[in-house]
Design a protein around this motif. Sequence first.
Motif, PDB file in Angstrom:
ATOM      1  N   VAL A  18       0.867  -1.172   0.000  1.00 56.24           N
ATOM      2  CA  VAL A  18       0.000   0.000   0.000  1.00 56.24           C
ATOM      3  C   VAL A  18       0.907   1.227   0.000  1.00 56.24           C
ATOM      4  O   VAL A  18       1.725   1.404   0.914  1.00 56.24           O
ATOM      5  CB  VAL A  18      -0.932   0.027   1.229  1.00 56.24           C
ATOM      6  N   PHE A  19       0.777   2.071  -1.003  1.00 60.51           N
ATOM      7  CA  PHE A  19       1.578   3.282  -1.078  1.00 60.51           C
ATOM      8  C   PHE A  19       0.997   4.333  -0.129  1.00 60.51           C
ATOM      9  O   PHE A  19      -0.225   4.459  -0.001  1.00 60.51           O
ATOM     10  CB  PHE A  19       1.637   3.800  -2.509  1.00 60.51           C
ATOM     11  N   HIS A  38      -4.398  -0.353   6.874  1.00 55.29           N
ATOM     12  CA  HIS A  38      -4.142   0.219   5.559  1.00 55.29           C
ATOM     13  C   HIS A  38      -4.641  -0.655   4.415  1.00 55.29           C
ATOM     14  O   HIS A  38      -5.085  -0.134   3.385  1.00 55.29           O
ATOM     15  CB  HIS A  38      -2.641   0.495   5.390  1.00 55.29           C
ATOM     16  N   PHE A  39      -4.568  -1.956   4.579  1.00 58.08           N
ATOM     17  CA  PHE A  39      -4.931  -2.824   3.466  1.00 58.08           C
ATOM     18  C   PHE A  39      -6.428  -3.123   3.412  1.00 58.08           C
ATOM     19  O   PHE A  39      -7.013  -3.198   2.322  1.00 58.08           O
ATOM     20  CB  PHE A  39      -4.155  -4.139   3.544  1.00 58.08           C
ATOM     21  N   PRO A  62      -4.320   4.030   0.622  1.00 57.39           N
ATOM     22  CA  PRO A  62      -5.137   3.933   1.834  1.00 57.39           C
ATOM     23  C   PRO A  62      -6.506   4.588   1.676  1.00 57.39           C
ATOM     24  O   PRO A  62      -6.741   5.409   0.789  1.00 57.39           O
ATOM     25  CB  PRO A  62      -4.301   4.672   2.887  1.00 57.39           C
ATOM     26  N   SER A  63      -7.399   4.226   2.579  1.00 58.89           N
ATOM     27  CA  SER A  63      -8.716   4.856   2.652  1.00 58.89           C
ATOM     28  C   SER A  63      -8.570   6.301   3.099  1.00 58.89           C
ATOM     29  O   SER A  63      -7.505   6.734   3.557  1.00 58.89           O
ATOM     30  CB  SER A  63      -9.597   4.109   3.651  1.00 58.89           C
ATOM     31  N   SER A  74     -12.573  17.214   1.122  1.00 56.00           N
ATOM     32  CA  SER A  74     -13.084  16.484  -0.044  1.00 56.00           C
ATOM     33  C   SER A  74     -14.484  15.913   0.166  1.00 56.00           C
ATOM     34  O   SER A  74     -15.167  15.573  -0.810  1.00 56.00           O
ATOM     35  CB  SER A  74     -12.130  15.338  -0.395  1.00 56.00           C
ATOM     36  N   GLY A  75     -14.895  15.786   1.407  1.00 53.36           N
ATOM     37  CA  GLY A  75     -16.184  15.160   1.694  1.00 53.36           C
ATOM     38  C   GLY A  75     -16.125  13.649   1.714  1.00 53.36           C
ATOM     39  O   GLY A  75     -17.158  12.980   1.856  1.00 53.36           O
ATOM     40  N   ALA A  76     -14.929  13.081   1.581  1.00 52.19           N
ATOM     41  CA  ALA A  76     -14.781  11.621   1.640  1.00 52.19           C
ATOM     42  C   ALA A  76     -15.167  11.119   3.023  1.00 52.19           C
ATOM     43  O   ALA A  76     -15.075  11.846   4.023  1.00 52.19           O
ATOM     44  CB  ALA A  76     -13.341  11.227   1.322  1.00 52.19           C
ATOM     45  N   ALA A  77     -15.606   9.871   3.078  1.00 51.69           N
ATOM     46  CA  ALA A  77     -16.061   9.283   4.336  1.00 51.69           C
ATOM     47  C   ALA A  77     -14.873   8.993   5.247  1.00 51.69           C
ATOM     48  O   ALA A  77     -14.034   8.141   4.946  1.00 51.69           O
ATOM     49  CB  ALA A  77     -16.840   7.996   4.070  1.00 51.69           C
TER      50      ALA A  77
END
Length: 331
Positions: free
Chosen positions: A101-102, A193-194, A210-211, A245-248
Amino acid sequence: MNSADVLLATLRPGGAPPADQLRDAWPRADLRGLRRLIEFEGSAFWTYRRLRQLDILAALDPDFASWLSDEGRDAAARNLLIDAEADGVARTLERLGIPGVFMKGTARRLVADRYPMADARRTSDVDVLVPANGAWNLWYDLRRQGYERTNLAKPPRPEHHHLPALMNDRRVGVEIHTTHARGVDPAVSWRRHFANSASVVRDGVTYRVPSATELFWTATAHALRIPELSFFLVRLLDTALVWASGAAIDWDEVARRIDAKEIVDGGAAGAWLDAARQLAGQDVPAALAGRVLPYDLPRELRLRLAVLRRVGVPIGWRKALAWWSSEVARR
């Protein structure tokens, strides 16, 4: 409007004034000391990108505009080397069958379409998180490809959260992480992360990033490793752009990590989160109630600009000025 306020309003990823208002404010702004402030805050590339978006560079002092354009082009060229290095690492991971995961700057560059302006900062190296049992396999494979250690004088630190950094002829450091932060168990870090990571395909190569929660948290925790060096705009923007961004974002999980003292200096974390919140133009989430402390970000930038207009600050004084202005602004 103070020129520090103009800069702050321009750089906000959320809640920025209308473009016409900014286009009117910049030619009127007193640019004395502003170049020093932008350099001090590490925000030259972001400023360059925003002023290009606003199409007002030509209306500014030619020396200032020329300097900022040079800084922007230099950062963009450096970031292309980062992209090429990330491509090589991703292909090696795929060949070895090792998941990765970068993180950090590389991840932000990969998700700039989801988080506007996420790629608007100079990135220094490639950070990739892999399972602990695959880290040395990747490291030795890169060595066989001709990679060398970036610092031969520094002995390996077994307790560190990444293996000794490597680089090849591109002179871009590659850090292979077994955890995202010292003190966090590698298995926990990998699971975080994964589990909720997303895939990004670029030029036929698949990357995992990552999320939003982990992008937000890693940027916050990384910035606060040294609290007195945390309140630079370049660090705050890394968190603010995800927030805006409004991302969850799993705010309950963020609160849990704060309470678990994954960030040791709770006071600095509370003030820092408020500064990032202001840049993001967001309200304090209910889950963070009582954990975010009031912080006067505009006042701090004005204080820094006032000092920088009068004296140049040698790099060795950067920490002292950052600490002083942060302490004053938090009172």
